[in-house]
Design an enzyme around this catalytic site. Structure first.
Site, PDB file in Angstrom:
ATOM      1  N   ASP A  36       0.853  -1.198   0.000  1.00 60.60           N
ATOM      2  CA  ASP A  36       0.000   0.000   0.000  1.00 60.60           C
ATOM      3  C   ASP A  36       0.883   1.240   0.000  1.00 60.60           C
ATOM      4  O   ASP A  36       1.659   1.457   0.930  1.00 60.60           O
ATOM      5  CB  ASP A  36      -0.903  -0.045   1.235  1.00 60.60           C
ATOM      6  CG  ASP A  36      -1.685   1.240   1.458  1.00 60.60           C
ATOM      7  OD1 ASP A  36      -1.855   1.993   0.482  1.00 60.60           O
ATOM      8  OD2 ASP A  36      -2.121   1.473   2.596  1.00 60.60           O
ATOM      9  N   ASN A  38      -0.301   4.554  -0.359  1.00 59.44           N
ATOM     10  CA  ASN A  38      -0.927   5.817   0.052  1.00 59.44           C
ATOM     11  C   ASN A  38      -1.607   5.760   1.416  1.00 59.44           C
ATOM     12  O   ASN A  38      -2.304   6.697   1.808  1.00 59.44           O
ATOM     13  CB  ASN A  38      -1.934   6.276  -1.014  1.00 59.44           C
ATOM     14  CG  ASN A  38      -3.051   5.270  -1.247  1.00 59.44           C
ATOM     15  OD1 ASN A  38      -3.173   4.293  -0.521  1.00 59.44           O
ATOM     16  ND2 ASN A  38      -3.845   5.505  -2.274  1.00 59.44           N
ATOM     17  N   ASP A  40      -4.088   3.940   2.647  1.00 62.91           N
ATOM     18  CA  ASP A  40      -5.536   3.736   2.794  1.00 62.91           C
ATOM     19  C   ASP A  40      -5.882   2.308   3.204  1.00 62.91           C
ATOM     20  O   ASP A  40      -7.053   1.946   3.267  1.00 62.91           O
ATOM     21  CB  ASP A  40      -6.272   4.119   1.504  1.00 62.91           C
ATOM     22  CG  ASP A  40      -5.920   3.213   0.324  1.00 62.91           C
ATOM     23  OD1 ASP A  40      -5.037   2.336   0.467  1.00 62.91           O
ATOM     24  OD2 ASP A  40      -6.537   3.378  -0.756  1.00 62.91           O
ATOM     25  N   ASP A  44      -1.903  -1.249  -3.875  1.00 66.46           N
ATOM     26  CA  ASP A  44      -2.155  -0.504  -5.105  1.00 66.46           C
ATOM     27  C   ASP A  44      -1.002  -0.686  -6.085  1.00 66.46           C
ATOM     28  O   ASP A  44       0.008  -1.337  -5.781  1.00 66.46           O
ATOM     29  CB  ASP A  44      -2.386   0.977  -4.806  1.00 66.46           C
ATOM     30  CG  ASP A  44      -1.344   1.565  -3.861  1.00 66.46           C
ATOM     31  OD1 ASP A  44      -0.151   1.295  -4.071  1.00 66.46           O
ATOM     32  OD2 ASP A  44      -1.727   2.283  -2.917  1.00 66.46           O
ATOM     33  N   ASP A 217      -9.179 -15.763 -16.784  1.00 69.45           N
ATOM     34  CA  ASP A 217     -10.023 -16.246 -15.700  1.00 69.45           C
ATOM     35  C   ASP A 217     -11.175 -17.089 -16.249  1.00 69.45           C
ATOM     36  O   ASP A 217     -11.784 -16.744 -17.263  1.00 69.45           O
ATOM     37  CB  ASP A 217     -10.582 -15.039 -14.940  1.00 69.45           C
ATOM     38  CG  ASP A 217     -11.395 -15.421 -13.726  1.00 69.45           C
ATOM     39  OD1 ASP A 217     -10.835 -16.030 -12.803  1.00 69.45           O
ATOM     40  OD2 ASP A 217     -12.600 -15.100 -13.702  1.00 69.45           O
ATOM     41  N   GLU A 276      -6.812 -20.393 -16.946  1.00 65.42           N
ATOM     42  CA  GLU A 276      -7.334 -20.939 -15.699  1.00 65.42           C
ATOM     43  C   GLU A 276      -8.504 -21.830 -16.115  1.00 65.42           C
ATOM     44  O   GLU A 276      -9.626 -21.380 -16.290  1.00 65.42           O
ATOM     45  CB  GLU A 276      -7.830 -19.850 -14.750  1.00 65.42           C
ATOM     46  CG  GLU A 276      -8.286 -20.440 -13.415  1.00 65.42           C
ATOM     47  CD  GLU A 276      -9.454 -19.721 -12.764  1.00 65.42           C
ATOM     48  OE1 GLU A 276      -9.605 -19.856 -11.531  1.00 65.42           O
ATOM     49  OE2 GLU A 276     -10.223 -19.049 -13.457  1.00 65.42           O
TER      50      GLU A 276
END
Length: 555
Positions: A36, A38, A40, A44, A217, A276
């Site tokens: 992370d 930032n 929060d 990210d 996916d 997948e």
């Protein structure tokens, strides 16, 4: 610039005939749980970019990023509202470009997740289809049907969602739409030309940005049997099973992937498609990687095999045999974002499957996990590593109900709702949560016991799981007998022990809970690396639940 870097990165070399992916070690990043930037509490793209040097140092070849697209996050980003936009929680398109560029500068490749079976109910196509009503063109891009019963009050057929409950949801005008997963994830109708055209455009968008390929996916789910027939009494809630389902592994999917392969082949740099595909057999999986289709397919039969020598040998043999006729590399994987981490899976009794509620014997699970990893990395083909497994992370099995976010947790059945346990953000440094993940906590709570499992805590400790991974990946890259290939030479070994040779390299794996002495001939050579944290006390004895790599000194 990005295109140029991609071309340079993928220039074929004499050491990688047929493609870099044939022996690649590919690291899966689950963006919300990696790093992370930032504060929060949510990982990210900038966090990923900042940690790319760590992945380069670890020794992997490529990074697969789970979805970061614009999404309402009903299923952790696998409900995509816009395939060409980045969700603000992860950053911007500029950030995605920066990740790809910097990865290429480090010699790493980037594979992005593509979700073509379904989208979000907030996708513009679906919202417009709801507005337009029955019989309108946009509804034909999904599976809308009238219901059964006197007033259409019953679903169109008996299909069930993988997350539990009916695979159909009724809308205000009375029609039903199909969703094999959550109601927020309507399935596309892949017989519609507009759906096919849209995804060909999406492929080009990310290839033009420099992506080195796609993990597809639910690759086995795009095409449904004609007429959407009832199933009857079959257990539908298993992604992997022996039953043939009218919504999975239909032969029509292969024409889609042939068209996609033609697009990828237009681009410089050897871009790849990874399936997948949950199929009943490895032979069915091999259909996805025929020469004019995809390049790799996940080996879920291997992932679901218990820590047992006889079973492992059988699945290794069958996997290699299935891929050999189509010329594709076999892939090996032990953990991902959908199943219990193998350090916890192997800590529990065999036969409990890939979704567990118990922590089990932590010491035993870690010892077996380390041994299983070294066995996997010694096999010919490509290997996948899920973030945090190199730290020996277990599943978090005691998350309070109020923090869980897995959609299957909130439904009656399905995948048991315990995928959150393998998605807890990984620890980087420090002695208290969030362990360097970021400055603002973490979206799922990390256990206090993870202080000793952080990257910082394990770096430089020769007994640590992290250093074992680094050593194994370095040896795998350097040893000429390891990496690509399509066969192993099995050696005679005591019961419960796997032993195979590849050139002047030998791998031995003791899957029993007791030390095993080598036959009279003794150890096969000079030890290169062992999964045992305390090393080898006796070269004539293979410790319990331990894998050893050997350099052959004679014969």
């Amino acid at each position: 610039m990005t295109q140029h870097l991609t071309d340079r990165l993928h220039t074929p070399t004499g050491t990688q005939p047929g493609g870099w992916w044939r022996d690649a070690v590919i690291y899966q990043v689950y963006p919300r749980s990696f790093a992370d930037s930032n504060g929060d509490g949510m990982g990210d793209l900038e966090g990923i970019r900042s940690r790319l040097p760590y992945l380069k140092d670890l020794g992997v070849d490529a990074v697969w990023l789970s979805p970061f697209y614009a999404s309402p996050q009903a299923d952790a980003g696998y409900d995509v509202a816009d395939y060409r936009a980045i969700d603000p929680m992860f950053g911007t398109l500029h950030d995605a470009d920066a990740v790809i560029r910097e990865a290429h500068e480090l010699g790493l490749r980037i594979i992005v997740d593509l979700v073509p079976n379904h989208c979000s109910d907030q996708h513009e196509w679906f919202k417009q289809a709801l507005r337009e009503g029955p019989g309108t063109p946009l509804r034909e891009r999904f599976h809308f049907r009238p219901g059964k019963g006197e007033n259409g009050e019953l679903p169109p057929n008996d299909w069930e969602s993988i997350f539990g409950g009916p695979a159909w949801t009724r809308v205000e005008d009375g029609e039903w739409y199909l969703h094999l997963f959550a109601p927020e994830q309507p399935d596309f109708n892949w017989e519609h030309p507009a759906v096919q055209d849209e995804f060909r455009s999406i492929l080009r968008f990310w290839l033009d940005l420099g992506a080195d390929g796609f993990r597809v996916d639910v690759a086995h789910g795009l095409v449904k049997a004609a007429g959407l027939p009832d199933i009857g009494g079959k257990d539908q809630l298993k992604l992997l099973g022996n039953d043939v389902m009218p919504f999975f592994d239909q032969d029509g999917v292969h024409e889609i992937y042939r068209a996609w392969r033609r697009i990828l082949d237009e681009y410089e740099g050897r871009r790849v498609l990874v399936a997948e595909a949950w199929t009943p057999t490895v032979e069915r999986t091999a259909n996805y990687v025929r020469p004019d289709e995809m390049h790799q397919a996940f080996n879920f039969q291997y992932l679901t095999t218990d820590w047992n020598a006889a079973d492992l040998r059988e699945v290794i043999d069958s996997s290699l045999a299935a891929m050999r006729p189509v010329g594709a590399p076999t892939t090996w994987v032990l953990s991902n974002h959908d199943v219990t981490r193998h350090a916890t899976r192997f800590a529990n009794p065999a036969g409990l499957g890939t979704q567990l509620r118990e922590q089990g014997d932590r010491e035993l699970g870690l010892r077996r996990a380390r041994a299983a990893t070294m066995l996997m990395l010694a096999l010919p083909g490509s290997a996948y590593v899920y973030q945090g497994e190199e730290l020996g992370l277990p599943d978090v099995t005691d998350l309070p109900d109020e923090v869980r976010q897995d959609p299957s947790f909130f439904r009656a059945a399905g995948q048991d709702g315990f995928r959150d346990g393998c998605r807890v953000p990984i620890p980087w440094s420090g002695t208290e949560a969030p362990y360097g993940f970021g400055d603002g906590g973490s979206w799922l709570p990390q256990p206090d016991s993870w202080a000793g499992l952080s990257v910082e805590a394990q770096t430089g400790d020769p007994a640590s799981t992290l250093e074992m991974y680094r050593a194994a990946l370095k040896l795998r890259r350097a040893h000429p007998a390891l990496g690509a290939g399509d066969s192993v030479e099995w050696l005679e070994a005591p019961e419960g022990v796997l032993a195979f040779r590849r050139g002047d390299f030998v791998c031995t794996a003791n899957t029993t809970g007791a030390p095993v002495a080598f036959p009279a001939a003794g150890a096969p050579g000079t030890p290169l690396l062992t999964s045992a944290a305390d090393g080898l006390a006796d070269l004539g004895v293979l410790p319990a639940d331990t894998t050893v790599w050997w350099q052959v000194t004679s014969g």
